[in-house]
Design a protein around this motif. Structure first.
Motif, PDB file in Angstrom:
ATOM      1  N   LEU A  65       2.525  19.188   2.610  1.00 47.55           N
ATOM      2  CA  LEU A  65       3.351  18.047   2.998  1.00 47.55           C
ATOM      3  C   LEU A  65       4.439  18.574   3.912  1.00 47.55           C
ATOM      4  O   LEU A  65       5.222  19.430   3.518  1.00 47.55           O
ATOM      5  CB  LEU A  65       3.971  17.382   1.757  1.00 47.55           C
ATOM      6  CG  LEU A  65       2.969  16.975   0.665  1.00 47.55           C
ATOM      7  CD1 LEU A  65       3.707  16.510  -0.572  1.00 47.55           C
ATOM      8  CD2 LEU A  65       2.041  15.890   1.180  1.00 47.55           C
ATOM      9  N   SER A  92       7.325  17.443  -8.989  1.00 48.47           N
ATOM     10  CA  SER A  92       7.218  16.072  -8.512  1.00 48.47           C
ATOM     11  C   SER A  92       8.175  15.938  -7.340  1.00 48.47           C
ATOM     12  O   SER A  92       9.349  16.316  -7.449  1.00 48.47           O
ATOM     13  CB  SER A  92       7.610  15.073  -9.606  1.00 48.47           C
ATOM     14  OG  SER A  92       6.732  15.178 -10.698  1.00 48.47           O
ATOM     15  N   ASP A  95       9.215  11.209  -1.228  1.00 43.77           N
ATOM     16  CA  ASP A  95       9.380  11.168   0.216  1.00 43.77           C
ATOM     17  C   ASP A  95      10.368  10.070   0.611  1.00 43.77           C
ATOM     18  O   ASP A  95      10.981   9.432  -0.256  1.00 43.77           O
ATOM     19  CB  ASP A  95       8.036  11.036   0.933  1.00 43.77           C
ATOM     20  CG  ASP A  95       7.323   9.711   0.681  1.00 43.77           C
ATOM     21  OD1 ASP A  95       7.956   8.730   0.223  1.00 43.77           O
ATOM     22  OD2 ASP A  95       6.108   9.646   0.969  1.00 43.77           O
ATOM     23  N   GLN A  99       7.751   7.323  -2.266  1.00 43.61           N
ATOM     24  CA  GLN A  99       6.431   7.677  -2.771  1.00 43.61           C
ATOM     25  C   GLN A  99       6.525   9.024  -3.470  1.00 43.61           C
ATOM     26  O   GLN A  99       7.209   9.929  -2.998  1.00 43.61           O
ATOM     27  CB  GLN A  99       5.424   7.748  -1.629  1.00 43.61           C
ATOM     28  CG  GLN A  99       4.027   8.048  -2.095  1.00 43.61           C
ATOM     29  CD  GLN A  99       3.009   7.991  -0.952  1.00 43.61           C
ATOM     30  OE1 GLN A  99       3.304   7.507   0.131  1.00 43.61           O
ATOM     31  NE2 GLN A  99       1.817   8.498  -1.211  1.00 43.61           N
ATOM     32  N   TRP A 101       4.821  12.492  -4.958  1.00 40.71           N
ATOM     33  CA  TRP A 101       3.742  13.465  -4.852  1.00 40.71           C
ATOM     34  C   TRP A 101       3.935  14.470  -5.982  1.00 40.71           C
ATOM     35  O   TRP A 101       5.068  14.771  -6.360  1.00 40.71           O
ATOM     36  CB  TRP A 101       3.815  14.210  -3.521  1.00 40.71           C
ATOM     37  CG  TRP A 101       3.671  13.336  -2.325  1.00 40.71           C
ATOM     38  CD1 TRP A 101       4.661  12.623  -1.709  1.00 40.71           C
ATOM     39  CD2 TRP A 101       2.482  13.059  -1.613  1.00 40.71           C
ATOM     40  NE1 TRP A 101       4.156  11.933  -0.644  1.00 40.71           N
ATOM     41  CE2 TRP A 101       2.809  12.183  -0.560  1.00 40.71           C
ATOM     42  CE3 TRP A 101       1.154  13.485  -1.755  1.00 40.71           C
ATOM     43  CZ2 TRP A 101       1.866  11.711   0.345  1.00 40.71           C
ATOM     44  CZ3 TRP A 101       0.220  13.021  -0.848  1.00 40.71           C
ATOM     45  CH2 TRP A 101       0.578  12.142   0.177  1.00 40.71           C
TER      46      TRP A 101
END
Length: 143
Positions: A65, A92, A95, A99, A101
């Motif tokens: 990412l 964890s 963004d 959201q 990820w």
């Protein structure tokens, strides 16, 4: 099975901007002589590499990412691998849209800012990772 441990020293600090997060956590443990413990962190990354263990293929798959991300939560443990401190952490990340990820923290995750807490544990026997035939992973042995 579970093994009794007792909490020892507690460490808190900030990791260097631009450093690899996993490497910086490992180096902090090496510097303090931590061979068993718990790791938590919050902060932000400029880049993240997350792993997912494919149970069928028995290998990690990775995603990179490249956007700026908040460390919503990082939790992990410290034990020994090949006689040296080894940090195993899951993270964890949020963004700019909120959201989330998540996955296994992998090398290549670059710190923007990171505050870390480490609790050192004492145990009669060391926690040394060994290959587990049932999962294909390096895990703590079951006794």
């Amino acid at each position: 099975m579970l093994r009794e441990v007792s909490a020892g020293k507690r460490f808190m600090g900030r990791l260097p901007q631009g450093a690899d997060l996993l490497e910086a956590l490992t180096q902090a443990c090496v510097a303090q002589g931590i061979t068993a413990g718990e790791v938590r962190a919050i902060g932000a990354l400029t880049k993240a590499v997350l792993g997912y263990y494919n149970q069928q293929n028995r290998e990690y798959e990775y995603v990179t990412l490249g956007s700026h991300l908040e460390i919503v939560s990082l939790i992990g443990d410290v034990s020994l691998k090949d006689g040296r401190p080894f940090v195993h952490a899951h993270v964890s990340l949020g963004d700019e849209r909120g959201q989330l990820w998540g996955g296994h923290l992998a090398p290549g995750s670059e710190i923007f800012a990171c505050e870390v807490m480490i609790v050192q544990y004492q145990s009669a026997e060391p926690f040394e990772r060994a290959f587990d035939e049932g999962t294909g992973l390096l895990l703590w042995p079951m006794e």
